[in-house]
Design an enzyme around this catalytic site. Structure first.
Site, PDB file in Angstrom:
ATOM      1  N   GLU A 156       0.880  -1.165   0.000  1.00  0.00           N
ATOM      2  CA  GLU A 156       0.000   0.000   0.000  1.00  0.00           C
ATOM      3  C   GLU A 156       0.919   1.217   0.000  1.00  0.00           C
ATOM      4  OE1 GLU A 156      -3.150  -0.194  -0.465  1.00  0.00           O
ATOM      5  OE2 GLU A 156      -3.251  -2.379  -0.214  1.00  0.00           O
ATOM      6  N   HIS A 329      -7.917  -3.829   0.018  1.00  0.00           N
ATOM      7  CA  HIS A 329      -7.067  -2.638   0.036  1.00  0.00           C
ATOM      8  C   HIS A 329      -6.222  -2.550   1.303  1.00  0.00           C
ATOM      9  CE1 HIS A 329      -8.837  -1.296  -3.662  1.00  0.00           C
ATOM     10  NE2 HIS A 329     -10.033  -1.303  -3.130  1.00  0.00           N
ATOM     11  N   ASP A 334      -4.950  -8.257   0.400  1.00  0.00           N
ATOM     12  CA  ASP A 334      -4.689  -8.425  -1.036  1.00  0.00           C
ATOM     13  C   ASP A 334      -3.663  -9.530  -1.297  1.00  0.00           C
ATOM     14  OD1 ASP A 334      -6.512  -6.488  -1.639  1.00  0.00           O
ATOM     15  OD2 ASP A 334      -5.058  -4.900  -1.976  1.00  0.00           O
TER      16      ASP A 334
END
Length: 361
Positions: A156, A329, A334
């Site tokens: 991220e 997310h 993920d």
């Protein structure tokens, strides 16, 4: 029991917790804290009743959360999550009664046993230590073509620019190849429904990182990570020490290793490489690592006439799993989703990854 065992292994390896500032690392026992919570009422209880109180994790979870621990709680990670939920259910009471001590004051278990299990240094007569010998798994498999370990990766970040944006969260899940290629389509009951059975034997590393830059509101809305949260929780920026944590994690795996990221060639690998270069990371392990892009694999394995979306959330639906069962997310959610897609994709995606891997560096 957990603290002496951990201290024993660290002492046997002649390591220190310098990265955690060992003198400032404190520990607490939840069972003892819950016993202390009952202390004010002890004079009201018969002695035999006190002796019969069960302070096991399962019993405390049922008492304070008013429900049983999930049936699938059998890994250390799942158990730790339940422990966190237990403390979170009684935060004020717990803080008022908890007794803490320095980790440095913990007495390790029998060192003779520990040193026999974890030899680390050369002896006086010149015998080589375990960590000086070449990894037998790596040596034995140098000639093999097949990847031994798939390491699923997701990041991220503060944005999509691989040269200027920064990592806010990083997750790696390492799984032996056979667990991906041989595990059937078994499912387990999940609180949100059935979920594909994931490999039990896996190594996982999840790190939150202070990007030292602003996180756009739109990004925070999607990832649930904002700059203030990271700063308040004292999360550290990506550093040379971070690169050494990654190196240690990868070095523990059976070689050859292949990183797998969805859209990795255009994003994850580029931004991770940039971060490693910025902190002048030791490149030794990274030159041995392979990588492959699962997004490219999915596109090439589909029939030319197939025009379906190849994003991770769409692929999850395609293999019969709703992405909402995970933490979409989030790097960890993920990464698990990617592992499930590689395992269940109709075509042989692991074989494609094997045939199209390249050096990470």
């Amino acid at each position: 029991m957990d603290f002496p065992a951990l201290k024993s292994e660290i002492t046997a390896l002649q390591m220190s917790l310098f990265a955690m500032e060992e003198e400032n690392l404190w520990i607490a026992d939840t069972a003892t804290a819950c016993q202390d919570l009952d202390a004010p009422d002890q004079h009201k209880m018969h002695e035999t009743t006190l002796d019969a109180i069960d302070y096991s994790m399962e019993s405390l979870y049922l008492r304070y959360l008013k429900k049983r621990m999930p049936m699938e709680t059998y890994t250390a990670e799942q158990y730790a999550t339940c422990l966190m939920q237990l403390v979170d259910s009684i935060p004020d009471q717990f803080i008022n009664v908890v007794s803490i001590m320095k980790f440095s004051d913990v007495l390790p278990r029998d060192q003779k046993v520990a040193r026999a299990l974890f030899p680390t240094q050369s002896t006086e007569n010149g015998e080589e230590s375990a960590d000086q010998n070449e990894d037998p798994d790596r040596q034995a498999n140098e000639h093999e073509y097949d990847i031994r370990t798939f390491v699923f990766l997701d990041l991220e970040t503060t944005g999509l620019d691989t040269t200027t944006d920064n990592i806010t969260e990083l997750c790696l899940i390492a799984v032996d190849r056979e667990q991906i290629t041989e595990l059937g389509n078994e499912v387990v009951e999940h609180e949100y429904g059935e979920f594909p059975k994931v490999p039990r034997v896996q190594d996982k590393l999840n790190i939150l990182i202070d990007p030292l830059s602003m996180i756009p509101n739109e990004v925070s809305r999607i990832t649930k990570i904002d700059k203030e949260n990271l700063e308040v929780r004292n999360k550290k920026p990506f550093s040379y020490e971070t690169s050494m944590i990654l190196r240690s994690f990868l070095d523990r795996q059976a070689h050859p290793i292949c990183l797998v990221a969805h859209n990795g060639d255009a994003f994850d690998y580029l931004i991770l490489n940039n971060h490693l270069d910025r902190v002048k990371a030791d490149q030794t392990i990274w030159k041995e690592i392979y990588c492959a892009d699962s997004l490219t694999g999915v596109r090439e394995l589909r029939q030319p006439c197939e025009r379906r979306p190849n994003g991770l959330q769409y692929l999850m639906k395609e293999v019969g799993v709703h992405h909402s069962q995970l933490l979409p997310h989030s790097a960890e959610g993920d990464t698990i989703a990617l592992m499930v897609v590689v395992k269940l994709f109709p075509q042989n995606l692991p074989m494609w990854l094997d045939q199209h891997k390249r050096r990470f560096k």
